[in-house]
Design a protein around this motif. Structure first.
Motif, PDB file in Angstrom:
ATOM      1  N   VAL A 110     -61.374   8.356   0.740  1.00 14.70           N
ATOM      2  CA  VAL A 110     -61.243   7.744   2.062  1.00 14.70           C
ATOM      3  C   VAL A 110     -61.783   6.319   2.008  1.00 14.70           C
ATOM      4  O   VAL A 110     -62.873   6.082   1.463  1.00 14.70           O
ATOM      5  N   THR A 111     -61.015   5.409   2.559  1.00 15.99           N
ATOM      6  CA  THR A 111     -61.438   4.010   2.625  1.00 15.99           C
ATOM      7  C   THR A 111     -61.373   3.531   4.074  1.00 15.99           C
ATOM      8  O   THR A 111     -60.800   4.206   4.941  1.00 15.99           O
ATOM      9  N   ILE A 112     -61.952   2.362   4.315  1.00 11.11           N
ATOM     10  CA  ILE A 112     -61.841   1.702   5.630  1.00 11.11           C
ATOM     11  C   ILE A 112     -60.816   0.588   5.471  1.00 11.11           C
ATOM     12  O   ILE A 112     -60.908  -0.226   4.540  1.00 11.11           O
ATOM     13  N   GLU A 113     -59.840   0.592   6.373  1.00 12.83           N
ATOM     14  CA  GLU A 113     -58.762  -0.386   6.281  1.00 12.83           C
ATOM     15  C   GLU A 113     -58.554  -1.062   7.639  1.00 12.83           C
ATOM     16  O   GLU A 113     -59.163  -0.683   8.638  1.00 12.83           O
ATOM     17  N   GLN A 114     -57.659  -2.022   7.668  1.00 18.13           N
ATOM     18  CA  GLN A 114     -57.322  -2.719   8.911  1.00 18.13           C
ATOM     19  C   GLN A 114     -56.638  -1.735   9.878  1.00 18.13           C
ATOM     20  O   GLN A 114     -56.102  -0.719   9.418  1.00 18.13           O
ATOM     21  N   PRO A 115     -56.654  -2.004  11.183  1.00 15.69           N
ATOM     22  CA  PRO A 115     -55.976  -1.112  12.135  1.00 15.69           C
ATOM     23  C   PRO A 115     -54.516  -0.901  11.717  1.00 15.69           C
ATOM     24  O   PRO A 115     -53.804  -1.844  11.378  1.00 15.69           O
ATOM     25  N   GLY A 116     -54.092   0.366  11.720  1.00 17.71           N
ATOM     26  CA  GLY A 116     -52.733   0.684  11.303  1.00 17.71           C
ATOM     27  C   GLY A 116     -52.619   0.989   9.833  1.00 17.71           C
ATOM     28  O   GLY A 116     -51.567   1.408   9.347  1.00 17.71           O
TER      29      GLY A 116
END
Lengths: 177, 279
Positions: free
Chosen positions: B256-262
């Protein structure tokens, strides 16, 4: 944690599996003849553990010791039932070698540390018989056959050894009989 | 005789009880003998406790972990013992089509709801109901009870289970941005479906960033597959369905990573959260 398990808190149940799954599995593997038998045993142990959670008293034992006690009870009963149903199995390599000089693991519970000190006070032959009985779940007859000791001596060694450990636990917990 | 220790015969039976067990006759005899020695402390520190303490001298050093398949069976048994499923919150999403569901989901009026056979059937029925039930205003994508569906999947043959750990493996890249998140992944590759369970996953602001699942299968890290974009609405238990973008083949790592919205089609995997491996 066991108070929450007794209240059927799902998070506590998961915590219980997370923390003690390895311990229960190692005990089940040691007491069981096959891996499949150990898998069945683990399920029975955890069910017993959850049902017994309300009985846990932190003043008497650590959680790990409580888990080990419940697990051993279930595993011993399963073995007893299996021995009743099956012909006695040959000893073969199931005999535990002498472990008189085994070092105490660094992460044992308080009760296990007390037990280690109690075992140190026993005669080596007495220690060996007690370990064969407790670690391997061998019957008195099997231990007598493996060690060449009279059956009565085997029983006496186990009885006196357990009493000694128990006495030292009582002293450490401030409980007297 | 209060406080007096039991005689040798009783002590022998107590030792047998703690080491090899007793038959019914022996147990009745021991009960009779002990009734003559009502020492209160005697029941607190037992021979069984002493035997367990001795056993623990060796048990922890064996350091075995509960196998995933066995854990699944234990969890399924826990579900049966607990009864109706517990409250959960969940979010589900994919690029451009995010759906959020939250709130208590243990509304089953039936005490036997957690019986797994029932759960499997109930999950299917509820899914069907949700598709056509008028007046709910939640649309056709609503998931009726992810907790129940996850439990049903757990007992299905061939389902894999992996536990989350800190994202400090896989390669020698960035250090994890979030640490200490607990939980697991349940994934049925045959059905291409599964669930992520988190405890302690920080709540995110969907306007700024979102979580994204990556599935690494036999094609390797270079062709990682998006398993869905989602939000955390609680740091307590959160269950999120897995929706792989393309068919996985031999899935073995979930990250799991953190990404930009969408979300993103190709992640640099810089903002790391958790990782689970079935290997």
């Amino acid at each position: 944690m066991f108070q929450r398990v007794a209240r059927k808190d799902p998070a506590a149940i998961r915590e219980c599996i997370d923390r003690f799954g390895g311990l229960v599995w190692s005990l089940a593997r040691r007491f069981s003849a096959t891996e499949a038998d150990a898998e069945d045993a683990v399920q029975e142990v955890f069910l017993n553990l959850w049902k017994s959670a309300a009985r846990y008293d932190p003043g008497v034992a650590s959680e790990a010791t409580f888990v080990a006690m419940i697990a051993r009870r279930r595993l011993i009963d399963r073995n007893r039932a299996r021995r009743r149903d099956l012909p006695s199995e040959p000893l073969g390599d199931r005999i535990e070698p002498a472990r008189e000089n085994e070092a105490t693991p660094p992460d044992v519970t308080e009760e296990a540390a007390v037990a280690a000190r109690a075992l140190e006070q026993l005669h080596p032959e007495q220690q060996r018989v007690l370990r064969m009985s407790i670690y391997r779940g061998l019957s008195h007859e099997q231990i007598a056959q493996a060690t060449g000791l009279p059956l009565g001596t085997v029983k006496t060694h186990i009885r006196r050894g357990l009493i000694r450990v128990r006495e030292m636990l009582e002293t450490s917990k401030g409980v007297s009989t | 005789v209060s406080g007096a220790p039991p005689n040798d015969h009783a002590q022998d039976l107590l030792a047998d009880h703690a080491t090899v067990g007793l038959d019914d006759h022996e147990a009745a005899h021991l009960h009779e003998l002990l009734s003559q020695y009502p020492a209160p402390g005697f029941e607190r520190i037992s021979h069984e406790l002493a035997a367990a303490a001795i056993d623990l001298l060796i048990a922890p050093s064996q350091g075995q972990a509960l196998p995933s398949a066995v854990r699944m069976r234990v969890e399924a048994q826990a579900a049966r013992w607990l009864g109706p499923t517990t409250p959960v919150e969940t979010s589900i999403g994919a690029p451009g089509a995010r759906i959020r569901i939250s709130g208590s989901r243990n509304a089953s009026p039936y005490g036997v709801a957690a019986r797994l056979g029932w759960l499997a059937a109930a999950a299917a029925v509820l899914l069907a109901l949700a598709a056509w039930w008028p007046g709910t205003g939640r649309g056709k994508h609503q998931e009726p009870d992810v907790g129940a569906q996850r439990q049903a999947l757990l007992v299905k043959e061939g389902t894999m289970l992996a536990t989350w750990g800190d994202f400090n493996a896989l390669d020698s890249g960035a250090v994890p941005e979030v640490q200490g998140v607990k939980g697991d992944v349940v994934y049925d590759e045959a059905a291409q479906t599964g669930f992520m369970r988190f405890v302690g996953l920080p709540v995110n602001d969907p306007a700024k960033e979102q979580y994204q699942l990556w599935i690494i299968d036999s094609r390797g890290l270079g062709q990682r597959i998006s398993g869905g974009i989602f939000d955390s609405t609680t740091e307590r238990e959160l269950i999120v369905p897995i929706a792989p973008g393309i068919r996985t083949r031999g899935a073995s790592i979930f990250a799991v990573t953190i990404e930009q919205p969408g979300g993103t089609w190709v992640s640099d995997m810089e903002r790391r959260v958790v990782l689970a491996s079935t290997k």
